[in-house]
Design a protein around this motif. Structure first.
Motif, short mmCIF file in Angstrom:
data_model
loop_
_atom_site.label_atom_id
_atom_site.label_comp_id
_atom_site.label_asym_id
_atom_site.label_seq_id
_atom_site.Cartn_x
_atom_site.Cartn_y
_atom_site.Cartn_z
N VAL A 75 -3.54 0.09 -3.43
CA VAL A 75 -3.25 -1.16 -2.95
C VAL A 75 -2.98 -2.16 -4.04
O VAL A 75 -3.60 -2.27 -5.11
N GLY B 114 -5.30 5.35 -0.72
CA GLY B 114 -4.26 4.45 -0.74
C GLY B 114 -4.36 3.65 -1.91
O GLY B 114 -5.36 3.20 -2.50
N GLU C 14 0.97 -0.97 -0.02
CA GLU C 14 0.02 0.00 -0.10
C GLU C 14 0.96 1.26 -0.09
O GLU C 14 2.07 1.14 0.68
N THR D 8 0.63 5.78 0.13
CA THR D 8 -0.60 6.75 0.33
C THR D 8 -0.14 7.75 -0.54
O THR D 8 0.86 8.25 -0.91
N TRP E 55 -9.59 3.60 -1.31
CA TRP E 55 -8.63 2.81 -1.89
C TRP E 55 -8.61 2.67 -3.37
O TRP E 55 -10.00 2.38 -3.88
N TYR F 243 -5.25 -7.28 -1.44
CA TYR F 243 -4.89 -6.68 -0.14
C TYR F 243 -6.07 -6.83 0.86
O TYR F 243 -6.04 -7.13 1.96
N SER G 267 -6.12 1.54 7.45
CA SER G 267 -4.93 1.26 6.61
C SER G 267 -4.23 0.21 7.07
O SER G 267 -4.23 -0.26 8.20
N SER G 268 -3.37 -0.51 6.31
CA SER G 268 -2.40 -1.19 6.65
C SER G 268 -1.31 -0.85 7.49
O SER G 268 -0.47 -1.35 8.24
#
Lengths: 890, 115
Positions: free
Chosen positions: A207, A205, A184, A186, A290, A211, A280-281
């Motif tokens: 991804v 994001g 990911e 940003t 995303w 994801y 988010s991750s």
């Protein structure tokens, strides 16, 4: 039933051992008593039978036969007695605790002022500690909220760096230890911009495929990205909305799936909505939605390779594979990767880490900052405890007669201590509960204090079981810290003489009280000094030289791809916009830039230096880059160290040029001969670029980072339609918004009006930790001042009240009011002055230690002087009261 | 079922002990002797069973115990009725008498008239 049980003691035949008889002198012995009782029965029965003519041995046997199983009876009665004893003990304990509680509540009700001050003191201390701990919990301890997948690990390049797409994709395809590896990154983008809808900044994001499945993020609506929407470069965009964005923008409309949002001039279909708790991750990124990584080139105009280098990878281990095993596999794989492209990958490693809290790169400084905050709030709590202890001491002194009487009529000291501790426990519990409730509201306040652009939300700090546990432990510690010494002191046996004296006040009491006051003053000075030191260094980090001057710079994100027209038209438009904007009164300089430093957006590129360059291993020749127009260095006040910046002669058709920063120059051309050197960009066959200038270093990703290599390219030679217009102007955003809108409306009526923001607000996300830190430290410093003032006030007024009689006598003997004031104020001041002196000494020591860690030489800034004055100001009410009091009143 | 029976026996034993103690404080042996003598051995009491009952009633506050010396100068534990124990005894005796009277009436009843 006379068989002997081997484990049973025989109550009748053997003589009682001597030691037990003596033991019985000390306390009742239930077992021996029972044995005595049963022996009495059997002996009586035997004697009766012998008296009836039976032989002694037979009589004994007959008595036992009639009795039944002695062992069984004995153990049953023992069991009954033990059960009864336990319930008796429990009942007595509960009763005495309830008694203590009732007594405490009664006495607290009788002195509500004391109770309120003590409870508020503790509440402040606990709230401060709870707030910092829930920050630490969120930033360091908690796994990714909303990601339910087990066995998640973060995969870093080298120590804690993100990846570029090609590399992580290769790893994903080759590593066998993982069910999935997803990435990911940003970005900040502009949403909207058709049919009169005001465009708005969003944080998105990008991804990689799988994801949401890999992290096991629940979707509130719709489906995760699938096949065609994904994978390959250039895939069709689709979005999955963040829950909050869905609620704010679409009113939580459940029919949103399949509708479109406008992004980069394209209608992008909504594929789904993520669960509410998922952000988010990577902790700290709060995305509005995303997008598939594959759609990034279409939407941003940058290639995947340019966007790469900022991809944070999260892996999900296969069941049964440990992190160590996976790490071992990566250690084998990385050299294989290096073999495919030595120049690019030599020396590169991969490291696995847990996914708790923030990313590893930030963990050490954040942990250090939190440890510092923790120490600070611990001091606040200590001051609060000292306050409460002081108040309790004062009360204990006032209750000396009562306590003396209770001791005299035989109350146990332990019981008295317990009862006095109950008082501090009640205070700590109520204060702790209040403090905990207060600390729940702090995140909301903090969120309101930082700009919305930072995307912070209160749920981020939501407390969990760890925070609750922490608070409970804190309350227990507070009970002991605030209550133990006063309880022991108050119940100490040397009080009997006081019964006679009726509380004439002894000098020792006063001295100890004033020592506490002095200690408190010292702590307060220390804390305030440290807080101001740290606050200063934080604000200096806020205003720390990032290499450029952001104040007074206004950002306008322009996306010419939103309007019709070819590149020529766009070039012309940019030129016109810059010219017209520069003519606005108050505008000092105008430039265009592809990315704003410290905004969270950045671009990196690989290049091929000439043969003279020194290529280091590990990262390959890779640098941040920016595309700018000629006035850039002037607009941002970014100094050029040597050579030249760009000018109007650097056209598309003229020789290609670039400016590098000092870090890049030093890294690849350490001999200091960077100017005039050449490198190829966009591959070995790409255009050859000549370095014409060296600019000063600046911060690009984080304020205060160690300098990163950066290359600037002229816009004229590297045109793109998505640029940020940056202007340095008097009056900032407020003054510029209307003129700029007017210019754009005139030059490009089809272009939707862009957001106009201060550059500082664009940088908000990277300045966030600093801002929060500064806010918290300021608040804690204030709290400490408040607490210490209240404490000093309380103790002084108590001290004065205690000496009313003495003061009265002095007045009766002819002391003037002024003389009494001088006496009391003089003593108070001497006490506090001693404390302040110690505090200043400590603060200087701590400041010296801190100065090695923090920025700048600010030791002289620890302005304890004016705080001392403010401590003095607390004095006047207590000493006025007794001086105004008639001497005959006791 | 067995428990019920035990309860009944226990209850009966309690009544016997309480009633015996009406005549003054006694130790366990004296209580057992008194019960055996007055029932002429009709109630075969295992003397040991007395002690759990005594201790249980003491915990419930029906009896109070104190140490004294028995006839042969041994440490002996003497139980006496507490006011609560006296009340319990009165209730138990009353209900016992009601039970006996009811059972007696059934036993003395004439042959029922069948329709």
């Amino acid at each position: 039933m006379t068989s002997r049980h081997p484990g049973d003691r025989e109550p009748m035949c053997d003589r009682e051992p001597m030691w037990r008889r003596y033991r019985r002198l000390l306390r009742p012995d239930a077992v021996a008593d029972l044995d005595d009782e049963l022996r009495d029965h059997l002996d009586s029965a035997t004697e009766a039978l012998v008296a009836g003519g039976m032989a002694p041995a037979a009589a004994q046997a007959e008595a036992r036969r009639r009795f039944g199983d002695v062992g069984r009876v004995r153990s049953e009665v023992q069991r009954l007695d033990a059960r009864h004893g336990r319930s008796l003990w429990r009942g007595a304990l509960l009763e005495s605790i309830a008694q203590d509680l009732r007594y405490t509540l009664r006495t607290l009700r009788r002195s509500p002022g004391f109770a309120v001050v003590a409870i508020l003191s503790i509440a402040l201390g606990v709230a401060a500690n709870g707030t910092v701990f829930s920050l630490a919990n969120a930033l360091l301890l908690r796994p990714i909220p909303g990601a339910g997948a087990p066995r998640l690990v973060r995969v870093y390049r080298n120590n804690h760096s993100p990846w570029d797409w090609r590399t992580i994709a290769w790893l994903r395809d080759h590593a066998r230890s993982f069910d999935a590896i997803v990435v990911e990154r940003t970005m900040s983008m502009v949403l909207g911009g058709t049919s009169g809808v005001a465009p708005e900044r969003v944080r998105v994001g990008f991804v990689s495929d799988g994801y949401f499945q890999a992290l096991a993020v629940q979707l509130a609506l719709g489906h995760p990205f699938q096949g065609a929407e994904h994978s390959a470069e250039g895939s069709a965009p689709a979005v999955i909305l963040a829950h909050r964005f869905w609620t704010n923008r679409f009113g939580a409309d459940s029919s949103v799936v399949g509708r479109t949002i406008v992004l980069g001039g394209r209608a992008v279909p909504v594929a789904g909505v993520a669960a509410s708790e998922f952000r988010s991750s990577v902790l700290g990124w709060t995305h509005d939605f995303w997008l598939p990584l594959g759609s990034a080139p279409v939407l941003t105009g940058s290639s995947l390779d340019e966007l790469g280098g900022s991809l944070y990878a999260t892996g999900r281990l296969r069941p049964g594979v440990t992190r160590q095993a996976a790490q071992a596999e990566l250690a084998v794989l990385m050299p294989q990767l290096a073999a495919t492209d030595t120049a690019r990958y030599a020396g590169m490693t991969a490291r696995l880490d847990h996914v708790r809290g923030i990313n590893a790169e930030m963990r050490t400084p954040v942990a250090a900052a939190l440890a510092f905050l923790m120490a600070l709030v611990a001091l606040v709590l200590i001051i609060a405890c000292a306050n409460v202890a002081n108040l309790l001491l004062g009360r204990a002194a006032a209750r000396r007669t009562e306590i003396g009487v209770r001791l005299a009529i035989g109350a146990g000291r332990a019981r008295l201590v317990r009862q006095l501790l109950t008082e501090s426990m009640v205070l700590a519990t109520v204060g702790g509960a209040l403090g905990y409730l207060a600390s729940l509201t702090v995140p909301g306040l903090l969120v309101r204090m930082v700009p919305a652009e930072a995307g912070l939300d209160a749920a981020f700090f939501a407390p969990d079981h760890r925070v609750v546990l922490f608070t409970v432990v804190l309350v227990m510690l507070t009970t002991v810290a605030a209550g133990l010494v006063p309880a022991l002191r108050a119940s100490s046996p040397g009080l009997a003489p006081l019964l006679r004296g009726g509380g004439s006040g002894n000098a020792g009491q006063g001295r100890r009280g004033s020592r506490l006051v002095a200690g408190q003053a010292a702590l307060c000075v220390l804390l305030l000094a440290v807080a101001s030191i740290f606050g200063r260094s934080l604000t200096s980090m806020h205003t720390v030289d990032p290499g450029f001057r952001a104040d007074g710079v206004v950002d306008v994100a322009l996306d010419l791809s939103l309007m019709d027209g070819d590149e020529e038209a766009q070039r012309l438009l940019f030129d016109q916009v810059v010219t017209r904007t520069a003519a606005v009164p108050g505008v000092q300089a105008v430039t265009l830039a592809a990315v704003v430093p410290l905004s969270g957006n950045n671009m990196q590129t690989e290049f091929t230096p000439d043969d003279n360059a020194v290529t280091s291993t590990g990262d390959g020749p890779r640098a941040h880059f920016n595309i700018v127009s000629p006035e850039y260095f002037e607009t941002l006040k970014l100094p050029l160290r040597s050579g030249r910046g760009f000018n109007a002669d650097d056209r598309d058709e003229s020789p290609r040029v670039a400016v590098v920063n000092e870090a890049a120059a030093r890294r690849w051309w350490p001999a200091g001969d960077a100017i005039g050197r050449r490198f190829r960009w966009k591959g070995a066959d790409g255009p050859e670029v000549e370095i014409v200038g060296v600019a000063a270093n600046a911060d690009y990703e984080m304020p205060g980072e160690s300098p990163l290599p950066n290359i600037y390219f002229p816009l004229a030679q590297n045109f793109r339609g998505q640029m940020v217009l940056q202007l340095r102007a008097d009056g900032g955003v407020a003054a510029m918004r209307e003129p700029i809108r007017a210019i754009l409306n005139e030059l490009a009526p089809t272009l939707p009006p862009p957001p106009v923001v201060a550059m500082r607000d664009d940088m908000a996300i990277t300045l966030l930790p600093v801002r929060i830190g500064a806010i918290l430290i300021g608040a804690f410093g204030l709290m400490a001042l408040l607490l210490a003032s209240a404490g000093i006030y309380g103790v002084t007024s108590y001290d004065v009240a205690r000496r009313t009689r003495e003061i009265g006598i002095r007045s009766a003997l002819g002391a003037t009011r002024g003389g009494v004031l001088r006496l009391v104020v003089g003593e108070s001041l001497r006490t506090v002055a001693g404390g302040v002196a110690v505090g200043v000494g400590l603060a200087l020591l701590v400041g010296l230690a801190l100065s090695r860690v923090l920025y700048g030489g600010w030791i002289r800034r620890c302005s304890s002087g004016y705080r001392y004055c403010s401590a003095r100001c607390r004095w006047w009410p207590p000493w006025r009261r007794p001086a105004a009091r008639p001497p005959y009143r006791r | 079922m067995a428990d019920r029976e035990l309860d009944l026996i226990q209850g009966t034993l309690n009544v016997l002990v309480l009633q015996t103690l009406r005549w003054g404080p006694m130790n366990g042996y004296a209580i057992a002797q008194h019960v055996a003598r007055t029932t002429d051995g009709d109630i075969a009491l295992e003397e040991g069973a007395l002690y759990p009952a005594l201790h249980r009633m003491e915990h419930r506050g029906w009896l109070a115990a104190e140490w004294g010396l028995s006839a042969n100068n041994r440490r002996a534990r003497f139980y006496r009725l507490t006011p609560l124990g006296q009340r319990v005894l009165r209730e138990r005796v009353a209900s016992w008498e009601r039970l006996v009277a009811a059972v007696g009436r059934v036993l003395a009843a004439p042959r029922p008239v069948t329709a």
